[in-house]
Write an enzyme that holds these catalytic residues in place. Structure first.
Site, PDB file in Angstrom:
ATOM      1  N   ASP A   1      16.853   7.170   3.819  1.00 29.23           N
ATOM      2  CA  ASP A   1      17.108   6.817   5.227  1.00 29.23           C
ATOM      3  C   ASP A   1      16.634   5.416   5.590  1.00 29.23           C
ATOM      4  O   ASP A   1      15.806   4.821   4.903  1.00 29.23           O
ATOM      5  CB  ASP A   1      16.471   7.853   6.166  1.00 29.23           C
ATOM      6  CG  ASP A   1      14.976   8.041   5.938  1.00 29.23           C
ATOM      7  OD1 ASP A   1      14.489   7.804   4.808  1.00 29.23           O
ATOM      8  OD2 ASP A   1      14.277   8.414   6.890  1.00 29.23           O
TER       9      ASP A   1
ATOM     10  N   GLU B   1      12.864  10.500   5.516  1.00 30.13           N
ATOM     11  CA  GLU B   1      11.446  10.262   5.192  1.00 30.13           C
ATOM     12  C   GLU B   1      10.730   9.607   6.370  1.00 30.13           C
ATOM     13  O   GLU B   1       9.547   9.826   6.603  1.00 30.13           O
ATOM     14  CB  GLU B   1      11.314   9.387   3.940  1.00 30.13           C
ATOM     15  CG  GLU B   1       9.907   9.350   3.351  1.00 30.13           C
ATOM     16  CD  GLU B   1       8.950   8.420   4.077  1.00 30.13           C
ATOM     17  OE1 GLU B   1       7.749   8.734   4.172  1.00 30.13           O
ATOM     18  OE2 GLU B   1       9.408   7.371   4.569  1.00 30.13           O
TER      19      GLU B   1
HETATM   20 NI    NI Z   1       9.316   3.897   2.902  1.00 30.63          NI
END
Ligand code: NI
Length: 393
Positions: free
Chosen positions: A78, A136
């Protein structure tokens, strides 16, 4: 056996192109639909059978020709909510979204590892699982969902990397125990009694109470934590009042706590409660503390970290494989480490000569793409060593 360096070299240009593609079309956490599609296309072209997992993630496995362990390799995919100012031809085409943490490189590298190991299949032992994880950057993170949907089923060990700006390209950094901290956050709301600035005796000044709280909270790390332990408490926001002649009734403090163990975390938050309570009581104010506990700390398994470091030494040389102190940033790779043993390594991407100097999460962040080849080689070597290992982790 074919030489890993030659294979990585052969695929290098295509991996750089892939990284630039992901950089041009970044997607926010849990919205990585096109990224997911691209990963699936790339893995399918290798003859693998990738499938979707955790919404916008991808999982695929490669069965080696030899018996061995099951090793998972994880990449996060991401991007961040940030306007890209890298000024390169591959600058983000999605306004307000930018791969300023290097996850574009992580995604491209893991595809590169798949390309490499597919070619080495006859020499690969056991099973290699490729985990492309969404979200994340966004708490509670995609790792937990990946695991819930079976990402670690049958996995003996997990490894992962982060491209790391503060290390020069051509080096790597690893710790044999504590690697990254557990990032928690808190909001303290203090309620006093507002009034006119000329009549302070009729008020309970929320600003003054909060100011005392700020000062006192900074005694926790210096006075209550063992000096040989690591902890950070920082206050990043202090909001109260609007104008010069009104004493406000409310003040809000927002901050973060970073630590490496539950014991330290417990001490910090217990002390916080006592300090805020004591100061508020003395002033006649009331308070409320909201705590958000972030990812657990990234604690490397020493044995697996040794293997990962050995893979790095073969790739970058012994002198360029650095033993580093833990960093206070957080990572949801730790969620995998809570389930199975594993290790995380930083691959250096900084290069002053090329002007690649901006830190992670900066709008001008960029990487020296040579790091992609080093990362692929290090991970491929580590995965092969671990899957053929006879040791018990
Ligand atoms: Ni990172």
């Amino acid at each position: 056996m074919k030489n890993i360096i030659d294979i990585v070299e052969k695929h290098y240009d295509s991996i750089v192109s892939l990284r630039r593609h992901f950089h041009m079309y970044p997607e926010l956490s849990a919205q990585e639909f096109n990224t997911q599609q691209k990963i699936i296309e790339e893995l399918s072209a290798l003859g693998l059978t990738p499938r979707k997992i955790a919404g916008t993630g991808v999982i695929a496995e490669l069965k080696g020709a030899l018996p061995g362990k099951t090793i998972a390799i994880r990449a996060d995919i991401d991007a961040l909510e940030l306007q890209d100012e890298c000024g390169k031809p591959y600058q983000s085409q999605n306004p307000g979204v930018c791969h300023a943490c290097g996850h574009d490189g992580h995604t491209a590298m893991l595809i590169g590892v798949a390309k490499t190991l597919v070619e080495l299949k006859d020499n690969v032992a056991g099973t290699i699982i490729f985990l492309f994880q969404p979200s994340e950057e966004c708490f509670p993170g995609g790792a937990a969902l990946m695991i819930k949907e079976g990402a670690l089923t049958g996995v003996d060990a997990v490894i992962g990397t982060h491209l790391w700006q503060s290390l020069s390209v051509g080096t790597s950094g690893i710790s044999y125990n504590r690697m990254m901290a557990s990032p928690d956050s808190f909001t303290i709301t203090i309620k006093g009694r507002g009034g006119h600035g000329s009549m302070p005796h009729q008020t309970i000044d929320a600003i003054l109470v909060a100011a005392q709280v700020v000062t006192a909270l900074h005694t926790i790390v210096s006075r209550n934590i063992d000096p040989l332990e690591q902890a950070v408490l920082s206050i990043g926001s202090f909001k109260s009042g609007d104008t010069f002649n009104i004493i406000p009734d409310t003040a809000t403090l927002v901050g973060t706590v970073r630590s490496f163990s539950m014991d330290i975390k417990k001490i910090v938050f217990e002390r916080m409660e006592k300090i805020v309570s004591g100061i508020c009581q003395a002033a006649g104010a009331t308070f409320h503390i909201d705590k958000t506990f972030g990812f657990p700390p990234v604690i490397n398994n020493p044995q697996i970290a040794e293997v990962f470091a050995a893979a790095s030494m073969e790739t970058l040389g012994k002198e360029n494989t650095l033993t580093i102190d833990p960093v206070m940033g957080g990572e949801d790779f730790s969620v995998y480490l809570d389930q199975v043993p594993g290790a995380f390594i930083f691959i250096g991407t900084g290069n002053k000569d090329k002007g690649i100097i901006y830190p992670q999460h900066h709008p001008k962040f960029d990487i020296d793409e040579k790091a992609l080849g080093y990362g692929i080689e290090t991970m491929a070597r580590a995965a092969m060593k671990l899957s053929s290992s006879k040791e018990n982790f």
